[in-house]
Design a protein around this motif. Structure first.
Motif, PDB file in Angstrom:
ATOM      1  N   GLU A  69       1.252   1.974   8.320  1.00 37.90           N
ATOM      2  CA  GLU A  69       1.846   1.894   6.982  1.00 37.90           C
ATOM      3  C   GLU A  69       3.282   2.389   6.961  1.00 37.90           C
ATOM      4  OE1 GLU A  69      -0.595   5.802   6.993  1.00 37.90           O
ATOM      5  OE2 GLU A  69      -0.764   3.758   7.791  1.00 37.90           O
TER       6      GLU A  69
ATOM      7  N   ASP B 158       3.040   6.821  -2.585  1.00 37.89           N
ATOM      8  CA  ASP B 158       2.008   5.934  -2.035  1.00 37.89           C
ATOM      9  C   ASP B 158       1.411   5.054  -3.124  1.00 37.89           C
ATOM     10  OD1 ASP B 158       2.372   6.949   0.503  1.00 37.89           O
ATOM     11  OD2 ASP B 158       0.710   8.369   0.380  1.00 37.89           O
TER      12      ASP B 158
ATOM     13  N   ALA C  42       1.462  -4.887   4.279  1.00 40.84           N
ATOM     14  CA  ALA C  42       2.071  -4.736   2.958  1.00 40.84           C
ATOM     15  C   ALA C  42       3.488  -5.296   2.956  1.00 40.84           C
ATOM     16  CB  ALA C  42       2.086  -3.274   2.542  1.00 40.84           C
ATOM     17  N   GLU C  43       3.836  -6.052   1.924  1.00 40.33           N
ATOM     18  CA  GLU C  43       5.211  -6.487   1.695  1.00 40.33           C
ATOM     19  C   GLU C  43       5.675  -5.862   0.391  1.00 40.33           C
ATOM     20  OE1 GLU C  43       6.854 -10.625   2.390  1.00 40.33           O
ATOM     21  OE2 GLU C  43       6.999 -10.490   0.198  1.00 40.33           O
ATOM     22  N   VAL C  44       6.745  -5.094   0.454  1.00 34.30           N
ATOM     23  CA  VAL C  44       7.163  -4.331  -0.720  1.00 34.30           C
ATOM     24  C   VAL C  44       8.641  -4.551  -1.016  1.00 34.30           C
ATOM     25  CG1 VAL C  44       5.412  -2.551  -0.297  1.00 34.30           C
ATOM     26  CG2 VAL C  44       7.722  -2.245   0.618  1.00 34.30           C
TER      27      VAL C  44
ATOM     28  N   ARG D 273       3.894   2.346  -3.901  1.00 38.21           N
ATOM     29  CA  ARG D 273       3.899   1.394  -2.788  1.00 38.21           C
ATOM     30  C   ARG D 273       2.711   0.444  -2.885  1.00 38.21           C
ATOM     31  NH1 ARG D 273       1.727   0.638   2.343  1.00 38.21           N
ATOM     32  NH2 ARG D 273       3.183   0.084   4.023  1.00 38.21           N
ATOM     33  N   ALA D 274       1.558   0.972  -3.264  1.00 40.53           N
ATOM     34  CA  ALA D 274       0.376   0.124  -3.418  1.00 40.53           C
ATOM     35  C   ALA D 274       0.569  -0.912  -4.519  1.00 40.53           C
ATOM     36  CB  ALA D 274      -0.847   0.987  -3.715  1.00 40.53           C
ATOM     37  N   ARG D 275       1.493  -0.617  -5.432  1.00 42.65           N
ATOM     38  CA  ARG D 275       1.808  -1.562  -6.513  1.00 42.65           C
ATOM     39  C   ARG D 275       2.988  -2.474  -6.169  1.00 42.65           C
ATOM     40  NH1 ARG D 275      -1.684  -2.571 -10.809  1.00 42.65           N
ATOM     41  NH2 ARG D 275      -2.893  -0.683 -11.257  1.00 42.65           N
ATOM     42  N   GLY D 276       3.530  -2.325  -4.924  1.00 40.93           N
ATOM     43  CA  GLY D 276       4.494  -3.316  -4.455  1.00 40.93           C
ATOM     44  C   GLY D 276       5.939  -2.889  -4.365  1.00 40.93           C
TER      45      GLY D 276
ATOM     46  N   ASP E 262       0.881  -2.770   8.428  1.00 37.36           N
ATOM     47  CA  ASP E 262      -0.432  -2.833   7.768  1.00 37.36           C
ATOM     48  C   ASP E 262      -0.562  -4.041   6.860  1.00 37.36           C
ATOM     49  OD1 ASP E 262       1.226  -2.141   5.677  1.00 37.36           O
ATOM     50  OD2 ASP E 262       0.059  -0.402   5.023  1.00 37.36           O
TER      51      ASP E 262
ATOM     52  N   ARG F 237      13.296  -6.974   0.729  1.00 38.96           N
ATOM     53  CA  ARG F 237      11.892  -6.632   0.941  1.00 38.96           C
ATOM     54  C   ARG F 237      11.628  -6.214   2.387  1.00 38.96           C
ATOM     55  NH1 ARG F 237       9.064  -8.255  -3.666  1.00 38.96           N
ATOM     56  NH2 ARG F 237      10.443  -9.473  -5.024  1.00 38.96           N
TER      57      ARG F 237
ATOM     58  N   THR G 176       8.386  -5.703   5.236  1.00 34.58           N
ATOM     59  CA  THR G 176       7.008  -5.988   5.606  1.00 34.58           C
ATOM     60  C   THR G 176       6.576  -4.953   6.631  1.00 34.58           C
ATOM     61  OG1 THR G 176       7.361  -8.356   5.260  1.00 34.58           O
ATOM     62  CG2 THR G 176       5.388  -7.712   6.494  1.00 34.58           C
TER      63      THR G 176
END
Length: 432
Positions: A23, A373, A40-42, A376-379, A38, A33, A35
């Motif tokens: 992560e 965190d 995730a693309e944020v 991050r989980a929300r993007g 894990d 952005r 990537t």
């Protein structure tokens, strides 16, 4: 013989237990952005630690670096110079103001630029017949890097005694009350070589108020110190002008810039030197004893030139001001509606949302990291600060991306608050 770890990098500012985590491992950085390994693309609201002001993968800057590397794979500024260095210096002085600055000295990072500045201000005092001027004043809560000089100057603890950082010639004052600086100067002003400040403190995104800025330039005339402006983070458009100190009533004697200087593509920094400082060295034909192998290379100088051109071609200063306004409005709205939001600070694309617990106390740093965190989980990726999350979007974000960040931040706050309530309820149930 033990099995070889497939992660051999010593990850900076992390305990060994967190090294190599998927992560935290970026596999692609493009546009605005990131990537991660894990999956995730944020949306990156840190601009790669204030570096990628124009976004990742800018082709014009990348091509300039590539061409310079092919044309002149290495040329240094150690006892010699080259045209790439001359051209970039000319462009920097032209952009920052030829009436303000006379020379550019290249270095390799914001930290090392601070080290050079402290050497330069002390030698300047010596040349003027004031060898006792060796004290340097910084601000509490400031950040000037991790090399020994910048480390000592930074206004945080950082366990300095453990590392043997020499702080004997460093003093600190607060960033709010100009009288605190005035009182210290009354006590030891004749020994002060320089006052070093960030226009916006990188720790907490706290902008210096107009009263302190006025005091900095006024007291300079009274006490004879040099004013050093550390624009490693604020420079190259982050606050809506090329340099934040452009708006000061008087310009600093040394201006330090890095990070956005090359859009983060090269290990580079630059010190812009005011006329009166340069003229003192020239009058004495004095050599500054400093040199760095990788300072002012063709690749880094080509990147500086290309970055300056791209700021103009992309109209990045205008979009930075627009995005800063939208961000400030969105954060002010969050402060009005979210229980955990205490206040918003900062300017332009350099802002922070300060946090409070339900009983009004400051957030512990582990809780700040938990909130990051959750966001991050929300993007979106945001940056930790003391009891706050900090937001440094690229200057080139669209309005839609600013709104996306604000939605992710609000959703993350809600998720974090809900998780806290659930943990508190579970704990109460266990003890009842």
């Amino acid at each position: 013989m033990s099995e070889v770890d497939d992660h051999l990098v010593w990850d900076l500012l992390l305990p060994p237990s967190e090294h190599g985590a998927d992560e935290r491992r970026v596999v692609r950085a493009q546009g605005h952005r990131l990537t991660f390994a894990d999956g995730a693309e944020v949306l990156d609201a840190t601009s790669g630690l204030w570096n990628a002001n124009l976004g990742y993968g800018n082709r014009a800057i990348a091509q300039a670096v590539a061409d310079a590397t092919l044309d002149a794979s290495y040329m240094g500024t150690f006892r010699r110079t080259h045209d790439y260095a001359r051209d970039a210096a000319r462009a920097l002085v032209e952009a920052a103001g030829p009436d303000r600055y006379a020379r550019v000295l290249y270095s390799t990072s914001g930290s090392s630029a601070n080290d050079v500045a402290m050497k330069m201000v002390r030698q300047y005092a010596h040349l003027r017949g004031e060898p006792d001027r060796k004290l340097v004043i910084g601000l509490h809560g400031s950040y000037h890097g991790q090399t020994y000089g910048g480390f000592a100057l930074s206004g945080e603890d950082f366990q300095k005694p453990m590392y043997g950082a020499d702080t004997r010639l460093v003093r600190h004052v607060g960033h709010k009350d100009p009288q605190e600086l005035a009182r210290l100067l009354e006590e030891c002003g004749s020994q002060v070589a320089a006052v070093v400040v960030e226009p916006v403190l990188g720790t907490g995104s706290l902008a210096l108020g107009p009263e302190l800025v006025k005091a900095l330039v006024t007291l300079r005339h009274e006490h004879g110190y040099l004013l050093v402006c550390d624009e490693v983070a604020t420079g190259f458009g982050r606050t809506g002008t090329l340099f934040a100190s452009e708006l000061w009533p008087e310009s600093p004697d040394l201006l330090l810039t890095s990070k956005g200087l090359t859009n983060g593509t090269c290990a580079a920094s630059a010190i812009l030197v005011a006329h009166r400082v340069w003229e003192e060295f020239a009058r004495h034909n004095a050599t500054l004893i400093h040199g760095e192998t990788q300072a002012g290379t063709p690749a880094s100088c080509a990147a500086i030139l290309a970055t300056l051109r791209q700021i103009e071609e992309l109209d990045a200063l205008r979009t930075a001001r627009r995005n800063g306004r939208l961000l400030a409005e969105g954060l002010a709205d969050l402060v009005d509606r979210a229980d955990l939001a205490a206040e918003a600070t900062g300017v332009g694309c350099f802002q922070a949302l300060h946090l409070r617990t339900p009983n009004g106390t400051v957030f512990w740093q582990p809780h700040v990291m938990q909130l990051i965190d959750a966001v991050r989980a929300r993007g979106a990726l945001v940056y930790p600060g003391p009891s706050c999350v900090q937001l440094f979007p690229a200057l080139t974000w669209s309005e839609a991306e600013v709104r996306e960040l604000l939605r992710a931040l609000e959703a993350g706050l809600d998720d974090f608050a809900r998780a806290r309530r659930e943990r508190a309820a579970a704990k109460a149930a266990r003890t009842s």
